[in-house]
Scaffold this motif. Structure first.
Motif, PDB file in Angstrom:
ATOM      1  N   SER A  53      -2.070   1.348   2.901  1.00  0.00           N
ATOM      2  CA  SER A  53      -1.072   0.631   2.093  1.00  0.00           C
ATOM      3  C   SER A  53       0.342   1.107   2.406  1.00  0.00           C
ATOM      4  CB  SER A  53      -1.380   0.825   0.611  1.00  0.00           C
ATOM      5  OG  SER A  53      -1.427   2.192   0.306  1.00  0.00           O
ATOM      6  N   LEU A  54       0.458   2.188   3.155  1.00  0.00           N
ATOM      7  CA  LEU A  54       1.777   2.733   3.490  1.00  0.00           C
ATOM      8  C   LEU A  54       2.231   2.323   4.889  1.00  0.00           C
ATOM      9  CD1 LEU A  54       1.249   6.392   2.160  1.00  0.00           C
ATOM     10  CD2 LEU A  54       2.310   4.475   0.946  1.00  0.00           C
ATOM     11  N   GLU A  68       2.595  -0.443   6.574  1.00  0.00           N
ATOM     12  CA  GLU A  68       3.580  -1.520   6.704  1.00  0.00           C
ATOM     13  C   GLU A  68       5.009  -0.966   6.621  1.00  0.00           C
ATOM     14  OE1 GLU A  68       2.657  -5.423   4.439  1.00  0.00           O
ATOM     15  OE2 GLU A  68       4.436  -4.575   3.483  1.00  0.00           O
ATOM     16  N   LYS A  69       5.203  -0.046   5.706  1.00  0.00           N
ATOM     17  CA  LYS A  69       6.518   0.580   5.522  1.00  0.00           C
ATOM     18  C   LYS A  69       6.912   1.346   6.796  1.00  0.00           C
ATOM     19  CE  LYS A  69       9.725   2.462   2.580  1.00  0.00           C
ATOM     20  NZ  LYS A  69      10.525   1.820   1.536  1.00  0.00           N
ATOM     21  N   ARG A  70       5.970   2.063   7.361  1.00  0.00           N
ATOM     22  CA  ARG A  70       6.242   2.778   8.619  1.00  0.00           C
ATOM     23  C   ARG A  70       6.684   1.802   9.701  1.00  0.00           C
ATOM     24  NH1 ARG A  70       5.734   6.762  12.147  1.00  0.00           N
ATOM     25  NH2 ARG A  70       4.859   6.332  14.191  1.00  0.00           N
ATOM     26  N   ASN A 108       4.811  11.516   9.565  1.00  0.00           N
ATOM     27  CA  ASN A 108       4.687  10.164   9.033  1.00  0.00           C
ATOM     28  C   ASN A 108       3.463   9.465   9.620  1.00  0.00           C
ATOM     29  OD1 ASN A 108       5.604   7.063   9.243  1.00  0.00           O
ATOM     30  ND2 ASN A 108       6.588   8.012   7.475  1.00  0.00           N
ATOM     31  N   ALA A 124       0.423  10.988   8.109  1.00  0.00           N
ATOM     32  CA  ALA A 124       0.316  10.532   6.715  1.00  0.00           C
ATOM     33  C   ALA A 124      -0.365   9.168   6.676  1.00  0.00           C
ATOM     34  CB  ALA A 124       1.697  10.469   6.068  1.00  0.00           C
ATOM     35  N   CYS A 125      -0.003   8.280   7.595  1.00  0.00           N
ATOM     36  CA  CYS A 125      -0.643   6.967   7.638  1.00  0.00           C
ATOM     37  C   CYS A 125      -2.128   7.088   8.007  1.00  0.00           C
ATOM     38  CB  CYS A 125       0.082   6.042   8.613  1.00  0.00           C
ATOM     39  SG  CYS A 125       1.692   5.524   7.966  1.00  0.00           S
ATOM     40  N   LEU A 165      -4.019   9.592   7.137  1.00  0.00           N
ATOM     41  CA  LEU A 165      -4.657  10.100   5.919  1.00  0.00           C
ATOM     42  C   LEU A 165      -4.775   8.990   4.879  1.00  0.00           C
ATOM     43  CD1 LEU A 165      -5.741  12.237   4.068  1.00  0.00           C
ATOM     44  CD2 LEU A 165      -3.497  13.293   3.984  1.00  0.00           C
ATOM     45  N   ASP A 166      -3.859   8.031   4.924  1.00  0.00           N
ATOM     46  CA  ASP A 166      -3.869   6.922   3.971  1.00  0.00           C
ATOM     47  C   ASP A 166      -4.832   5.813   4.414  1.00  0.00           C
ATOM     48  OD1 ASP A 166      -2.795   5.665   1.581  1.00  0.00           O
ATOM     49  OD2 ASP A 166      -1.796   4.241   2.905  1.00  0.00           O
ATOM     50  N   THR A 167      -5.502   6.026   5.532  1.00  0.00           N
ATOM     51  CA  THR A 167      -6.466   5.049   6.059  1.00  0.00           C
ATOM     52  C   THR A 167      -7.783   5.163   5.277  1.00  0.00           C
ATOM     53  OG1 THR A 167      -5.426   5.204   8.238  1.00  0.00           O
ATOM     54  CG2 THR A 167      -7.695   4.397   8.192  1.00  0.00           C
TER      55      THR A 167
END
Lengths: 393, 393
Positions: free
Chosen positions: A223-224, A226-228, A262, A265-266, A268-270
């Motif tokens: 969910s993060l 896209e921002k990256r 960053n 982090a993406c 980990l957010d997977t």
């Protein structure tokens, strides 16, 4: 000219390590990325792939031998590269009938890396860059490195950045056919030749998830992310190009570290989460932070002198400038002097530095590195692929 | 009534573990969060703080003794709680002059946890909830748990969720004075009493960064955090309330795991990066994934039976339903049977399960857990604070 004449071309191609990371494809078939990326090409004295491309009318079938082992080249990625290169050759042959019909012959490709495969270094970038460059030379294709990068990209995304030396950007492009998704040189190696890299190879542990599978899981579930893609990377690409152009190591370092974090982090957010960094990686992060803050205290002004970055694995790549070799590589040598990799010319010139000021309170990180790092590689920024008359077949 | 009469009230208060995480303050002084959060209150049979609040006209000064050690209560957070509680008492005393003037007396607070402090469990939530509840009882304040949560929040954000049992949400609120930043019960414990929690306590290692400092670094520096706050959490809060109301464990589990990872991703995206999860944590993640996918294969349908979540530290909290105790806790007991924590009533009823099907290919994770977990705690959902006549002073 006998019908069984063997045609040959050989090249060396470099490894590159991104400081703005490539992660995510908007088109998996064409290897078109969701965001642009930027990397440093590393010196081929230390890390390179050597590839010979050869063909003759009697070559029985297309083949690739890597480090003595026969490879499967039936995959769509390799086939896409071979197809495009042959098509370019065919055009040449059509316009000049005197040329030998190399495009109709089978290719024999032999490849060797000068670094341990077990090191977990992304060798596919150097591998595909060497393959494309060697065949392009064999076919005498009048293509620029940027034009070749479009072909190599289809083999392995990051390979497109290994067709040039120095500081290389891969523009994501917007065309559906990928025609504008190519690499270009931001600055040649000699623009900022002082750049060094210390690679801390973490003790072999199976990779968490292949980057090919992992990045598409991130695209689909984070969910993060896209921002990256939409905001974070575009801004950083501009800032990083500027940092390279101005040889501003402080900016280069801050951006490198932030972008590595960053990207992870993406991961980990997977869903499910992807972990590439491990406890050893974190110790390397803490050591770099300690080196930077010690330097800032000593010098009385802000300014990082080293920058960590992590690809899809636990190995740390630590960038620094030649002037700070003792403060950075020297400190790591003080901790890791027993490890393989310090014995070469580069390693020999680094003096072990045991700096109490830096290492105070860092016992856990120091022990973690001693335990978790299996070998080191010292290198620096370098040039793009080099033609050679040393043939492997 | 003698002037040196001692007034007393004692309470037990529970620990809570969030499944939608609190991370980031929009107002550090008032402890107002950047996003709402939701937690499960854990049973006080296993984890609780026991606090006695007492006062008399001869009590010399405000004091707090926790586990036998004198604590500093001069900090703004504790003072804010004491101030608010005394003000409420003063109002009562003003309207009814017959009441003893407790608001003018100094407070003696004595507190004990029934769980090892070394376990690295966030004890401040239970601690502040018990402190506020005990003084509110001592003062006979006619305040609801939600009204008390507004006071406790100032001591420790997550403490506001420990004033209620079962499934508790902390609404971030929008008022500048924090008046609408309170906790409310989404569902009482008996609504979904089957919820269990297995806590894997990771071998003591110093915490990376305190959560108070860490969360504000994230607010200040993470480029992804805004997305979490503005988009990710609001959606998940609604979905999680629904999951609790419908007792939908699959949704509860997926949301818990995703939100834990999203929170730790924002920590990693902080500058400098914050790492709370370690290699042991990751082994716990992989084991939970293996349990879930094995269950899905066996049952032939999608549906997680366990959910991991990690607070600001490496300990895993694994939620599951009583029906799946053998498949989840039993599997962990098979791996961790030598560890402290299985010997109680809850642990005794769990049978060790060695399931080759689940553990196939999981050797690294199994070894990692054996090495990295120091003890376990078995518990389940529980009620809010409980008044007791057992006084500690």
């Amino acid at each position: 000219m006998a019908s069984d004449e063997v045609y040959r071309a050989s090249t060396y191609a470099p490894v590159n390590i991104a400081v703005i990371k490539y992660w995510g494809k908007r088109d998996p078939k064409l290897n078109l990325p969701t965001n642009s990326s930027l990397s440093v090409t590393l010196s081929q004295d230390d890390l390179r792939t050597h590839t010979t491309a050869s063909c003759s009318s009697s070559t029985p079938h297309d083949s690739l031998i890597l480090n003595g082992h026969d490879q499967d080249i039936s995959g769509a990625r390799t086939q896409a590269c071979l197809h495009d290169l042959r098509q370019h050759r065919q055009q040449l042959e059509s316009s000049d009938p005197s040329l030998p019909k190399l495009s109709t012959m089978k290719l024999k490709l032999v490849s060797e890396n000068n670094f341990p495969t077990a090191a977990g270094l992304a060798s596919s970038a150097a591998g595909f860059a060497a393959l494309v460059r060697a065949i392009a030379d064999l076919y005498a294709l009048p293509l620029t490195p940027t034009q070749l990068s479009r072909i190599a990209r289809q083999g392995s995304g990051s390979a497109c950045r290994s067709l040039m030396g120095g500081y290389v950007a891969w523009e994501k492009g917007t065309a559906a056919d990928g025609s504008d998704s190519v690499a270009y040189e931001v600055a040649p190696a000699h623009h900022w030749l002082e750049m060094r890299a210390l690679i801390l190879v973490a003790s072999a542990a199976k990779k968490d998830v292949s980057s090919t599978a992992g990045m598409q899981q991130t695209v689909a579930s984070s969910s993060l992310f896209e921002k990256r893609v939409d905001e974070v990377v575009p801004k950083r690409m501009k800032a990083m190009e500027k940092a390279v152009q101005e040889r501003d190591f402080e900016a280069f370092a801050r951006l490198s570290m932030k972008d590595s974090n960053n990207f992870h982090a993406c991961c980990l957010d997977t869903d499910p989460p992807i972990f590439y960094m491990n406890d050893t990686s974190r110790c390397a992060v803490r050591l770099c932070e300690a080196i930077n803050s010690h330097h800032e205290t000593q010098s009385g002004k802000a300014g990082a002198i080293c920058a960590y970055t992590f690809d899809a694995g636990p190995n740390a790549v630590v960038y620094y400038l030649a002037d700070n070799e003792q403060a950075v590589a020297g400190l790591f040598k003080g901790i890791l002097q027993g490890k393989e990799g310090w014995e070469g010319k580069r390693g020999g010139s680094v003096k072990e530095k045991e700096d109490r000021g830096v290492l105070e309170g860092m016992e856990v990180a120091v022990e973690g590195l001693k335990k978790g790092v299996s070998r080191i590689i010292l290198t620096g920024v370098g040039d793009g692929p080099q033609k050679t008359e040393e043939h492997l077949c």
